[in-house]
Design an enzyme around this catalytic site. Sequence first.
Site, short mmCIF file in Angstrom:
data_model
loop_
_atom_site.label_atom_id
_atom_site.label_comp_id
_atom_site.label_asym_id
_atom_site.label_seq_id
_atom_site.Cartn_x
_atom_site.Cartn_y
_atom_site.Cartn_z
N HIS A 1 0.78 -1.21 0.04
CA HIS A 1 -0.03 0.16 0.02
C HIS A 1 0.96 1.19 0.05
O HIS A 1 2.20 1.12 0.40
CB HIS A 1 -0.94 0.28 1.27
CG HIS A 1 -1.67 -1.20 1.72
ND1 HIS A 1 -1.15 -2.22 2.14
CD2 HIS A 1 -3.01 -1.12 1.47
CE1 HIS A 1 -2.36 -3.13 2.34
NE2 HIS A 1 -3.25 -2.68 1.66
N ASP B 1 2.32 1.80 3.28
CA ASP B 1 3.19 0.82 3.96
C ASP B 1 4.69 1.29 3.58
O ASP B 1 5.58 0.88 4.61
CB ASP B 1 3.08 -0.50 3.27
CG ASP B 1 1.81 -1.22 3.34
OD1 ASP B 1 1.07 -0.83 4.18
OD2 ASP B 1 1.42 -2.07 2.42
N MET C 1 2.33 -5.89 -7.83
CA MET C 1 0.90 -5.37 -7.38
C MET C 1 1.29 -4.22 -6.31
O MET C 1 2.22 -4.13 -5.44
CB MET C 1 0.11 -6.39 -6.78
CG MET C 1 -1.20 -6.02 -6.24
SD MET C 1 -1.10 -5.30 -4.52
CE MET C 1 -1.76 -6.75 -3.65
N GLU D 1 -11.03 -6.89 -4.74
CA GLU D 1 -11.05 -7.93 -3.42
C GLU D 1 -12.06 -7.85 -2.63
O GLU D 1 -12.33 -7.05 -1.98
CB GLU D 1 -9.76 -7.63 -2.66
CG GLU D 1 -9.42 -8.86 -1.64
CD GLU D 1 -8.04 -8.51 -0.75
OE1 GLU D 1 -7.34 -8.01 -1.34
OE2 GLU D 1 -8.15 -9.01 0.13
N LYS E 1 -14.65 -8.95 0.42
CA LYS E 1 -14.69 -9.48 1.96
C LYS E 1 -16.29 -9.18 2.21
O LYS E 1 -16.76 -8.19 2.03
CB LYS E 1 -13.56 -8.67 2.54
CG LYS E 1 -13.55 -9.18 3.92
CD LYS E 1 -12.09 -8.50 4.64
CE LYS E 1 -11.93 -9.05 6.12
NZ LYS E 1 -10.83 -8.19 6.72
N GLU F 1 -9.49 -13.72 -1.90
CA GLU F 1 -8.77 -13.97 -0.84
C GLU F 1 -9.39 -15.33 -0.20
O GLU F 1 -10.58 -15.39 0.40
CB GLU F 1 -8.60 -12.97 0.25
CG GLU F 1 -7.75 -13.40 1.35
CD GLU F 1 -7.49 -12.43 2.43
OE1 GLU F 1 -6.90 -11.33 1.94
OE2 GLU F 1 -7.56 -12.58 3.63
N HIS G 1 -11.28 -14.76 3.11
CA HIS G 1 -12.73 -13.81 2.92
C HIS G 1 -13.85 -14.69 2.61
O HIS G 1 -15.06 -14.40 3.01
CB HIS G 1 -12.16 -12.63 2.15
CG HIS G 1 -11.28 -11.58 2.52
ND1 HIS G 1 -10.69 -10.73 2.04
CD2 HIS G 1 -10.40 -11.50 3.76
CE1 HIS G 1 -9.88 -9.87 2.48
NE2 HIS G 1 -9.82 -10.49 3.63
N ASP H 1 -4.88 -13.72 -3.33
CA ASP H 1 -4.42 -13.72 -1.93
C ASP H 1 -4.70 -15.09 -1.15
O ASP H 1 -5.81 -15.64 -0.90
CB ASP H 1 -5.23 -12.68 -1.24
CG ASP H 1 -4.87 -11.26 -1.32
OD1 ASP H 1 -3.73 -11.03 -2.10
OD2 ASP H 1 -5.06 -10.46 -0.91
N ASP I 1 -11.22 -12.09 10.53
CA ASP I 1 -10.38 -12.46 9.52
C ASP I 1 -8.88 -12.94 10.17
O ASP I 1 -8.23 -12.09 10.57
CB ASP I 1 -9.95 -11.26 8.66
CG ASP I 1 -9.24 -11.42 7.52
OD1 ASP I 1 -9.14 -12.54 7.02
OD2 ASP I 1 -8.82 -10.22 6.79
N ASP J 1 -6.25 -14.52 8.51
CA ASP J 1 -5.20 -14.42 7.84
C ASP J 1 -3.88 -15.31 8.02
O ASP J 1 -2.68 -15.00 8.33
CB ASP J 1 -4.51 -13.10 7.83
CG ASP J 1 -5.65 -11.98 7.14
OD1 ASP J 1 -6.07 -12.32 6.18
OD2 ASP J 1 -5.20 -10.71 7.70
N ASP K 1 -1.17 -13.15 1.42
CA ASP K 1 -1.80 -11.90 2.29
C ASP K 1 -2.23 -12.93 3.87
O ASP K 1 -3.19 -12.88 3.97
CB ASP K 1 -3.06 -11.41 1.59
CG ASP K 1 -3.48 -10.21 2.37
OD1 ASP K 1 -2.59 -9.87 3.17
OD2 ASP K 1 -4.53 -9.72 2.17
C1 GLT Z 1 -5.57 -5.75 4.58
C2 GLT Z 1 -6.71 -6.73 4.26
C3 GLT Z 1 -6.14 -7.59 2.89
C4 GLT Z 1 -6.00 -6.68 1.56
C5 GLT Z 1 -5.01 -5.67 1.94
C6 GLT Z 1 -4.77 -4.83 0.54
S1 GLT Z 1 -5.02 -4.70 3.24
O1 GLT Z 1 -4.53 -6.45 5.28
O2 GLT Z 1 -6.92 -7.48 5.30
O3 GLT Z 1 -6.91 -8.66 2.91
O4 GLT Z 1 -5.64 -7.70 0.78
O5 GLT Z 1 -5.53 -3.72 0.63
MN MN Z 2 -6.28 -9.48 1.12
MN MN Z 3 -7.56 -11.16 5.11
#
Ligand code: GLT
Ligand code: MN
Ligand code: MN
Length: 387
Positions: free
Chosen positions: A55, A58, A89, A182, A184, A218, A221, A246, A256, A258, A288
């Site tokens: 980003h 970042d 990206m 993306e 979510k 993702e 998500h 992702d 979430d 991750d 991600d």
């Molecule tokens: C954030 C989010 C991710 C996205 C990122 C891109 S930022 O961490 O949880 O799923 O992919 O903006």
């Molecule tokens: Mn993501």
């Molecule tokens: Mn996520």
Amino acid sequence: MTDFTPTPADRFTFGLWTVGNTGRDPFGEPTRPPLRAPYIVEKLAGLGAYGVNLHDNDLVPIDASAAERDRIVAEFRQALSDHGLVVPMATTNLFSDPAFKDGAFTSADAQVRAYALQKTMRSMDLGAELGAHTYVFWGGREGTEVDAGGKLLSALGWFRDSLNFLAEYSEAQGYGYRFALEPKPNEPRADIFLPTVGSALGFIGTLDRPDLFGVNPEFAHETMAGLNFAHAVAQALDAGKLFHIDLNDQKMSRFDQDLRFGSENLKGAFTLVKLLEDSGYDGPLHFDAHALRTEDEAGVWAFARGCMRTYLILKDKARQFDADPEIQAALAEYHRADEELAALSRFTPENAASLKERTFDRAALGRRGLGLEHLDQLTNDLLFGIR
Ligand code: GLT
Ligand code: MN
Ligand code: MN
């Protein structure tokens, strides 16, 4: 056989925000110190990654002066070139700053929407300077808690206008970005607009330049929404819209998480890797995800190595699956092709008439066992490593 050590040819990427995650959560302070971006580049290159994504903020603090920005970007570019990493990206942080508390492109405040456009154009300039070709839009704050605010229909229109504007900006600047939405379902908003891959695909069809837009699904998500991630990815592939992906892991119906790729749902991860490899998807394989809050810096690199190692092991399992005679026999038994019926299923008035007249042995079709229990156990045995 390989020792599952990644190389840049494997196209693995991480975000600065992923390995750079400090372990903050809504209930607790960071458990790790921040890592400098050039250091992350050096470490990721050492682990065999291909690229690093970011980003705008970042890398460059939101209130940096122009001179500071240029110094930070120059130092980062030097690190990329010293260590041979690319930036495939880029994306914009449209969620951290309090100005975006009620959305960016879908804020009910026209000033916020215009500021979001300005911030995104500047971030697209940065991404282009770093060589990015894919531009992600994660609309984390694009949503609502209070639907009595009455913006449901206008929000989608504002979102569309912004994306149309930014696509034109990219073309006018000669950046040639491909944009990836993306989805979510929720978090940080109670309800996020375009909550699933299917909704994003539907929305893309309403844009002025649908050819420039695809999706960045993702794993976590779709799983949060109780959906099957591989099915979502398959639909994106079918539509020619898998522009980015992702990879991570997640338990259903939770925040979430991750998690490290493959750490939770190994079979789902296998299905996904096989799908991606079979499909010929040749974009970046982006993790991600982030290390657990329990970890120190060593745990962060163990996490990053683990994501890539699991992908490569599952890729090898997919190769074994294709080469396994018993598995292939089970698949051949399951898939019953019929050339005559395939020809008949292409519409002509004659084919329609002939199909209507045909006799099918419905009871026999219902009786036939499909052998999927056997096939699934063979798959398990393969994943357990005993085949
Ligand atoms: C954030 C989010 C991710 C996205 C990122 C891109 S930022 O961490 O949880 O799923 O992919 O903006
Ligand atoms: Mn993501
Ligand atoms: Mn996520």
